[in-house]
Design a protein around this motif. Structure first.
Motif, mmCIF file in Angstrom:
data_model
loop_
_atom_site.group_PDB
_atom_site.id
_atom_site.type_symbol
_atom_site.label_atom_id
_atom_site.label_comp_id
_atom_site.label_asym_id
_atom_site.label_seq_id
_atom_site.Cartn_x
_atom_site.Cartn_y
_atom_site.Cartn_z
ATOM 1 N N UNK A 176 12.013 -1.395 -12.209
ATOM 2 C CA UNK A 176 13.079 -1.860 -11.317
ATOM 3 C C UNK A 176 13.302 -0.900 -10.153
ATOM 4 N N UNK A 177 12.397 0.050 -10.001
ATOM 5 C CA UNK A 177 12.542 1.056 -8.958
ATOM 6 C C UNK A 177 11.535 0.815 -7.835
ATOM 7 N N UNK A 178 12.025 0.847 -6.601
ATOM 8 C CA UNK A 178 11.127 0.677 -5.456
ATOM 9 C C UNK A 178 10.123 1.819 -5.367
ATOM 10 N N UNK A 179 10.503 3.009 -5.797
ATOM 11 C CA UNK A 179 9.586 4.145 -5.745
ATOM 12 C C UNK A 179 8.358 3.904 -6.619
ATOM 13 N N UNK A 180 8.535 3.186 -7.717
ATOM 14 C CA UNK A 180 7.416 2.852 -8.604
ATOM 15 C C UNK A 180 6.421 1.954 -7.885
ATOM 16 N N UNK A 181 6.908 0.935 -7.233
ATOM 17 C CA UNK A 181 6.029 -0.031 -6.574
ATOM 18 C C UNK A 181 5.401 0.560 -5.318
ATOM 19 N N UNK A 182 6.139 1.343 -4.560
ATOM 20 C CA UNK A 182 5.538 1.937 -3.362
ATOM 21 C C UNK A 182 4.498 2.984 -3.732
ATOM 22 N N UNK A 183 4.663 3.625 -4.897
ATOM 23 C CA UNK A 183 3.647 4.568 -5.360
ATOM 24 C C UNK A 183 2.343 3.831 -5.652
ATOM 25 N N UNK A 184 2.441 2.654 -6.275
ATOM 26 C CA UNK A 184 1.249 1.851 -6.528
ATOM 27 C C UNK A 184 0.590 1.391 -5.246
ATOM 28 N N UNK A 185 1.409 0.994 -4.271
ATOM 29 C CA UNK A 185 0.864 0.587 -2.970
ATOM 30 C C UNK A 185 0.163 1.757 -2.297
ATOM 31 N N UNK A 186 0.745 2.950 -2.413
ATOM 32 C CA UNK A 186 0.124 4.147 -1.832
ATOM 33 C C UNK A 186 -1.227 4.434 -2.479
ATOM 34 N N UNK A 187 -1.324 4.246 -3.801
ATOM 35 C CA UNK A 187 -2.601 4.443 -4.485
ATOM 36 C C UNK A 187 -3.627 3.401 -4.035
ATOM 37 N N UNK A 188 -3.170 2.172 -3.854
ATOM 38 C CA UNK A 188 -4.060 1.112 -3.370
ATOM 39 C C UNK A 188 -4.614 1.463 -1.997
ATOM 40 N N UNK A 189 -3.743 1.839 -1.070
ATOM 41 C CA UNK A 189 -4.177 2.123 0.291
ATOM 42 C C UNK A 189 -5.074 3.350 0.352
ATOM 43 N N UNK A 190 -4.744 4.371 -0.422
ATOM 44 C CA UNK A 190 -5.548 5.589 -0.404
ATOM 45 C C UNK A 190 -6.960 5.315 -0.921
ATOM 46 N N UNK A 191 -7.071 4.546 -2.014
ATOM 47 C CA UNK A 191 -8.386 4.239 -2.566
ATOM 48 C C UNK A 191 -9.150 3.296 -1.641
ATOM 49 N N UNK A 192 -8.437 2.397 -1.002
ATOM 50 C CA UNK A 192 -9.043 1.502 -0.012
ATOM 51 C C UNK A 192 -9.697 2.308 1.115
ATOM 52 N N UNK A 193 -8.947 3.235 1.680
ATOM 53 C CA UNK A 193 -9.463 4.064 2.777
ATOM 54 C C UNK A 193 -10.629 4.926 2.292
ATOM 55 N N UNK A 194 -10.496 5.484 1.090
ATOM 56 C CA UNK A 194 -11.542 6.350 0.551
ATOM 57 C C UNK A 194 -12.864 5.600 0.419
ATOM 58 N N UNK A 195 -12.826 4.397 -0.166
ATOM 59 C CA UNK A 195 -14.055 3.619 -0.333
ATOM 60 C C UNK A 195 -14.642 3.208 0.998
ATOM 61 N N UNK A 196 -13.788 2.836 1.931
ATOM 62 C CA UNK A 196 -14.304 2.415 3.232
ATOM 63 C C UNK A 196 -15.055 3.559 3.917
ATOM 64 N N UNK A 197 -14.488 4.729 3.901
ATOM 65 C CA UNK A 197 -15.096 5.878 4.586
ATOM 66 C C UNK A 197 -16.398 6.296 3.912
ATOM 67 N N UNK A 198 -16.367 6.455 2.577
ATOM 68 C CA UNK A 198 -17.557 7.022 1.932
ATOM 69 C C UNK A 198 -18.715 6.030 1.904
ATOM 70 N N UNK A 199 -18.449 4.742 1.689
ATOM 71 C CA UNK A 199 -19.548 3.774 1.662
ATOM 72 C C UNK A 199 -20.130 3.599 3.062
#
Length: 286
Positions: free
Chosen positions: A46-69
């Motif tokens: 029920x905490x926004x910090x929980x969901x934004x943390x997941x979004x941050x992990x999604x975006x970080x991994x998205x950027x990481x894969x795009x750059x390295x591949x």
């Protein structure tokens, strides 16, 4: 001369709350041990910090894969490897992006960007099982989308040049590939636990430490050592994302290595850090 030695001794121990470099650990605590994270915390959902943390992990991994591949495809595409950044450039791209992304997201999600790191921190009781599972799902989704973005921009090269997948190189056994993944992930997770250790931060507070730097440098060094063996996974989300989007040839042949190896390596690193480095099971509390 004797007076000078006395001055040095007093200077090194002038501040009791700080540990002189090169001396053994203090017996009196100069830091506050954070309490273990609960296994399940319903309030997190029920905490926004929980969901934004997941979004941050999604975006970080998205950027990481795009750059390295993208970097990998650029290296493989060139007929003259001396005209590209080569293996060293791939290693720098991976280590540099981890440094940047951990720096950007550490204050929001902790900057895991890797299910193996999340698993290690779960074993160390640094986060709840609920958050760990959520992070891993978001990391995998981010990796799939990052690899998909590369395919969208460079479809022909992506499909003809291997899609940046992880696979055990010819001339190496499956056991060698598994061992490389275990040791590589051990180095990474051990560095993460050491760089974020509350006790170290308190004891060495007079030494400026930027945690993302050693973490990124560890990723760089591990890539230098293991790119010729497995292409360097040490991140199950990275391996899964590339395999799902490429989905041909030997994309799935060695996938178990890039999940089993990192999780074993993360487990061993956590046990070593908690039992040997921190000696947590042997501590007595007044």
């Amino acid at each position: 001369m004797e007076g000078k030695e006395e001055d040095v001794r007093l200077g090194a121990n002038k501040f009791a709350e700080r540990q002189p470099i090169g001396t053994s650990a203090q017996t009196d605590k100069d830091y506050r041990e954070p309490p273990p994270a609960p296994l399940f915390d319903p309030g997190e959902l029920h905490s926004w910090s929980f969901w934004r943390a997941g979004i941050a992990e999604f975006m970080a991994t998205f950027i990481f894969l795009y750059i390295i591949i993208s970097t990998i495809i650029g290296v493989v595409k060139s007929p003259n490897k001396c005209a590209t950044v080569g293996f060293q450039g791939i290693a720098w791209a991976c280590g540099g992006m981890i440094f940047v992304l951990v720096y950007c997201t550490a204050g929001i999600s902790g900057g895991h960007i890797n299910p193996a790191v999340t698993f290690g921190l779960l074993l160390a009781r640094k986060l709840s099982l609920t958050r760990a599972v959520f992070y891993m799902i978001m990391q995998c989704l981010g990796a799939i989308c990052g690899a998909g973005m590369v395919k969208w921009f460079q479809r022909h090269d992506f499909e003809t040049l291997g899609g940046g997948i992880n696979a055990v190189a010819s001339g190496y056994s499956k056991l060698a590939g598994l061992g490389a993944e275990i040791v590589g992930t051990f180095v990474l997770v051990y560095t993460v636990l050491s760089a974020t250790d509350a006790k170290r931060n308190a004891r060495d507070s007079h030494v400026p430490i930027l945690a993302p730097l050693p973490i990124g440098f560890a990723v760089f060094l591990v890539h230098l050592a293991t790119i010729p063996i497995t292409g360097t996974g040490i991140n199950p989300a990275r391996s899964l994302g590339a395999a799902i989007i490429y989905n041909r040839g030997n994309a799935w042949d060695d996938m178990w290595i890039f999940w089993v190896g990192p999780f074993i390596g993360a487990t061993l690193a956590t046990l070593y850090h908690q039992i040997v480095i921190r000696a947590i099971p042997f501590k007595t509390r007044a």
